[in-house]
Write a protein that holds these residues in place. Structure first.
Motif, PDB file in Angstrom:
ATOM      1  N   LYS A 166      -1.759   1.983   5.925  1.00  0.00           N
ATOM      2  CA  LYS A 166      -2.811   1.710   4.943  1.00  0.00           C
ATOM      3  C   LYS A 166      -2.146   1.360   3.619  1.00  0.00           C
ATOM      4  CE  LYS A 166      -3.351   6.582   3.575  1.00  0.00           C
ATOM      5  NZ  LYS A 166      -4.321   7.690   3.440  1.00  0.00           N
ATOM      6  N   PRO A 167      -2.868   0.671   2.726  1.00  0.00           N
ATOM      7  CA  PRO A 167      -2.271   0.273   1.447  1.00  0.00           C
ATOM      8  C   PRO A 167      -1.771   1.468   0.639  1.00  0.00           C
ATOM      9  CG  PRO A 167      -4.346  -0.863   1.809  1.00  0.00           C
ATOM     10  CD  PRO A 167      -4.258   0.195   2.854  1.00  0.00           C
ATOM     11  N   ILE A 168      -0.606   1.291   0.022  1.00  0.00           N
ATOM     12  CA  ILE A 168      -0.008   2.346  -0.796  1.00  0.00           C
ATOM     13  C   ILE A 168       0.047   1.863  -2.237  1.00  0.00           C
ATOM     14  CG2 ILE A 168       2.063   3.755  -1.178  1.00  0.00           C
ATOM     15  CD1 ILE A 168       2.723   3.345   1.800  1.00  0.00           C
ATOM     16  N   GLY A 169      -0.596   2.607  -3.120  1.00  0.00           N
ATOM     17  CA  GLY A 169      -0.699   2.192  -4.509  1.00  0.00           C
ATOM     18  C   GLY A 169       0.638   1.961  -5.173  1.00  0.00           C
ATOM     19  N   ASP A 170       1.580   2.901  -5.010  1.00  0.00           N
ATOM     20  CA  ASP A 170       2.863   2.783  -5.700  1.00  0.00           C
ATOM     21  C   ASP A 170       3.659   1.568  -5.247  1.00  0.00           C
ATOM     22  OD1 ASP A 170       2.519   4.867  -7.393  1.00  0.00           O
ATOM     23  OD2 ASP A 170       3.836   6.272  -6.357  1.00  0.00           O
ATOM     24  N   VAL A 171       3.477   1.154  -4.003  1.00  0.00           N
ATOM     25  CA  VAL A 171       4.191  -0.025  -3.525  1.00  0.00           C
ATOM     26  C   VAL A 171       3.685  -1.271  -4.255  1.00  0.00           C
ATOM     27  CG1 VAL A 171       4.633  -1.503  -1.538  1.00  0.00           C
ATOM     28  CG2 VAL A 171       4.668   0.985  -1.271  1.00  0.00           C
TER      29      VAL A 171
END
Length: 561
Positions: free
Chosen positions: A458-463
């Motif tokens: 799932k999407p990772i904010g920090d990335v």
């Protein structure tokens, strides 16, 4: 430890008594070796080499005990005496080959084994010990495929000479078991048991086979059968104890019961040995296996006061690191690494030494030690993760990134977190203040972040945030803004607004994303409405956002309030 002390005194007294009563028979000495009563066996055999000095077998078995006790030089001396007694002693040439293998001198080992084969004739016993020799040098408790195959080959030659040698069949089973060839191992153990139904050794070997298959109930059954044959057969209790430890690690529900049972069984094993220094060293081996580092440090410290065995310093190195007693670890490690025969030093020694040095602030020495561990054993690629962490803690970010990259290339244990750390390290290694800042660091950082973004479930904010920051470094001229960071900041906003952040760090990062978009719309798109909208959101989520404050100050009026 008081219990061990009491047992030690009793066993010592018994060993003096036993040395005079049982010193006449080679068979008794061999039984003592099989029962791992090495001090008792050695006492008997020393007597036999005097009273029956013309029998080369006495010298061989004495040398074999020395070899089992890790004294290869003493073993070679005794084997040579056996050859002096009988120049055609196949057993003693097999012993010299075994000692050479322990010393990692394969050429000499091969020469001596060839001599043993040429002299053995129809005697299968030299083949037994040549085969067992290849199993004496496991690395990280594993026998290499090459050594196991060599053992299997020589033991099968012995089997062709005498298929009814139960001892040989057990050794052949051990060689197969070391390579997880369970069917072949079982066939040989079963054949040995059929030939000698009273063989406690064969029953224990079968129990160990079931242990590695995690068939703990059948494993215990075999140990109990061995003890029914011989209630004083110590190795059954030792293997039972080690099985209990494996059971505890495999089944958490059984852990407390099995750890206690393991301790009880090992104490029984110790009580059945001669409680010699060597028996206590075997106990130390068990403590390493069981991960009982506190007891190991205590036992090794006590033994080191009376024993000259350098191996104790290896135990002290390991246990002191695990117990976070780093000064003691470094002292022990320096003693072991400088005084031990270099052939006896293994990768794990340097691994622990490196950890102790890094934990003590001796990072350069620690990193060198970890690299040495990898050089000695390339399966230890995990050291590069530890090297990377050390470099990062020293703010040597480019070296940290390189170490993470090397770790991910060499290890099959790397995770997405490690790729993120690689990118993070390269990102901080880039210094925009330098006149000729190395932009390849940004490329390496973005490559690592991109990999995480592609592989994450799932999407990772920090990335998204750090991909945006990498792109923004390439897009600093607001008068000629390209918007390279725009899609990544938009991704970050989408991820974070789905569950609005409550922590200050995330709020500041969200304000950063909005203010970038405000700048983009103001200078690239010339869209004042969009610019004001995004700067307003930046100020709302992070009232301290400087870009938003500057924008509204420039615009003045009600927008600035």
């Amino acid at each position: 430890m008081k219990m061990i002390s009491k047992i030690s005194k009793l066993a010592l007294a018994l060993s003096f008594f036993g040395s005079s009563v049982f010193a006449q028979s080679l068979d008794d000495a061999k039984k003592a070796i099989d029962a791992e009563q090495y001090q008792k066996a050695k006492s008997m055999l020393k007597n036999l080499t005097v009273t029956q000095s013309s029998k080369d077998e006495n010298f061989f078995y004495l040398g074999w005990v020395y070899l089992l006790q890790d004294y290869s030089d003493s073993a070679k001396t005794v084997f040579n005496k056996g050859i002096a007694v009988n120049p055609k002693s196949a057993l003693n040439y097999a012993g010299l080959g075994a000692a050479a293998l322990v010393d990692k001198d394969r050429a000499t080992a091969t020469n001596n084994f060839n001599q043993a084969v040429s002299l053995a004739g129809k005697n299968s016993k030299p083949y037994v010990y040549m085969g067992e020799a290849y199993l004496l040098n496991p690395v990280n408790d594993k026998v290499s495929a090459a050594d196991a195959n060599a053992a299997i080959a020589i033991l099968n030659k012995g089997k062709a000479i005498n298929p009814k040698d139960a001892e040989l069949l057990i050794a052949l089973g051990d060689a197969y078991r070391s390579q997880l060839k369970s069917n072949e191992a079982y066939e040989n153990y079963a054949a040995a048991t059929a030939l000698d139904p009273k063989s406690a050794h064969a029953k224990v070997a079968t129990g160990v086979l079931w242990k590695f298959a995690n068939n703990f109930e059948d494993s215990e059954k075999q140990f109990k059968e061995a003890l029914a044959v011989d209630p004083n057969y110590g190795p059954a209790y030792r293997e039972w104890a080690e099985t209990d430890v494996r059971w505890a690690l495999t089944d958490p529900k059984m852990a407390s019961v099995k750890v206690k049972e393991a301790t009880d069984n090992y104490r029984k094993f110790l009580s059945l040995t001669d409680m010699s220094e060597d028996s206590r060293l075997r106990y130390a081996d068990f403590l390493v296996y069981a991960g009982d580092w506190k007891t190991l440090q205590t036992e090794a410290t006590a033994l080191s006061k009376t024993s000259k065995n350098l191996k104790l310093y290896r135990y002290l190195l390991y246990s002191s690191v695990e117990n976070k007693d780093y000064p003691a670890a470094i002292t022990a490690g320096n003693t072991w690494l400088t005084k031990a025969d270099p052939k006896r030093v293994i990768a794990r020694d340097y691994l622990y030494m490196g950890r102790a040095q890094i934990a003590s602030g001796q990072d350069s020495l620690g990193i060198a030690a970890l690299r040495k561990a990898y050089d000695l054993d390339t399966t230890q690629a995990d050291v590069y993760s530890e090297i990377a962490k050390s470099f990062y803690a020293q703010k040597k970010y480019e070296k940290a990134g390189d170490a993470y990259h090397e770790y991910l290339q060499k290890s099959n244990k790397g995770t997405l977190n490690d790729y993120f750390r690689e990118g993070f390290s390269y990102y901080f290694a880039y210094d925009p203040a330098k006149p000729n800042a190395d932009t390849t660091l940004l490329t390496k950082a973005d490559s690592a972040f991109s990999y995480v973004q592609q592989k994450a479930s799932k999407p990772i904010g920090d990335v998204s945030l750090y991909r945006a920051r990498v792109a923004e470094y390439k897009d600093k001229d607001r008068n000629n803004i390209k918007g390279l960071a725009k899609p990544y900041y938009e991704q970050y906003i989408s991820i974070m607004t789905a569950n609005p952040p409550t922590d200050d760090r995330s709020k500041r990062a969200l304000g950063e994303a909005y203010s970038y978009l405000g700048t983009y719309y103001e200078y690239k798109e010339k869209d004042e409405a969009k610019a004001a909208e995004n700067f307003t959101k930046a100020r709302e989520v992070d009232p301290a956002n400087k870009q938003a404050a500057s924008y509204f100050q420039r615009k003045g009026g009600a927008k600035g309030k």
